[in-house]
Scaffold this motif. Structure first.
Motif: not given
Length: 96
Positions: A27-42
């Motif tokens: 779950l920790e990875l789900d949250l971290l990676l998904s959040r980064f996809l939203e805010v950092g990836f762009p």
């Protein structure tokens, strides 16, 4: 189809694929990676985006150790990206 619409559809499909790949066994990875996809990836350049895709190919335990600061990637590009993800985590925590 308008070329702009086609490009937008391709980006949307690519992002949906990445969102699915961010779903992990921890779950920790789900949250971290998904959040980064939203805010950092762009904000990443093309090389950074390619590195993120490559990062998603690593096993969960390796990613967990890197993102929790228990290990450091040997690859310089992965070290840089992990640092960016960790910084985004800290920035998110500061907002809360």
């Amino acid at each position: 189809m308008d070329p702009t619409d086609a490009a937008t559809a391709e980006i949307t499909t690519h992002t949906a694929r990445l969102r699915w790949q961010c779903r992990r066994g921890m779950l920790e990875l789900d949250l971290l990676l998904s959040r980064f996809l939203e805010v950092g990836f762009p904000a990443l350049d093309a090389a950074g985006r390619a590195d993120f895709v490559r990062l998603l190919g690593y096993q969960d335990q390796i990613l967990h150790d890197w993102l929790m600061g228990q290990a450091v990637p040997a690859d310089a590009a992965m070290r840089r990206l992990v640092g960016q993800i960790r910084a985004a985590m800290r920035d998110d925590a500061a907002v809360l």
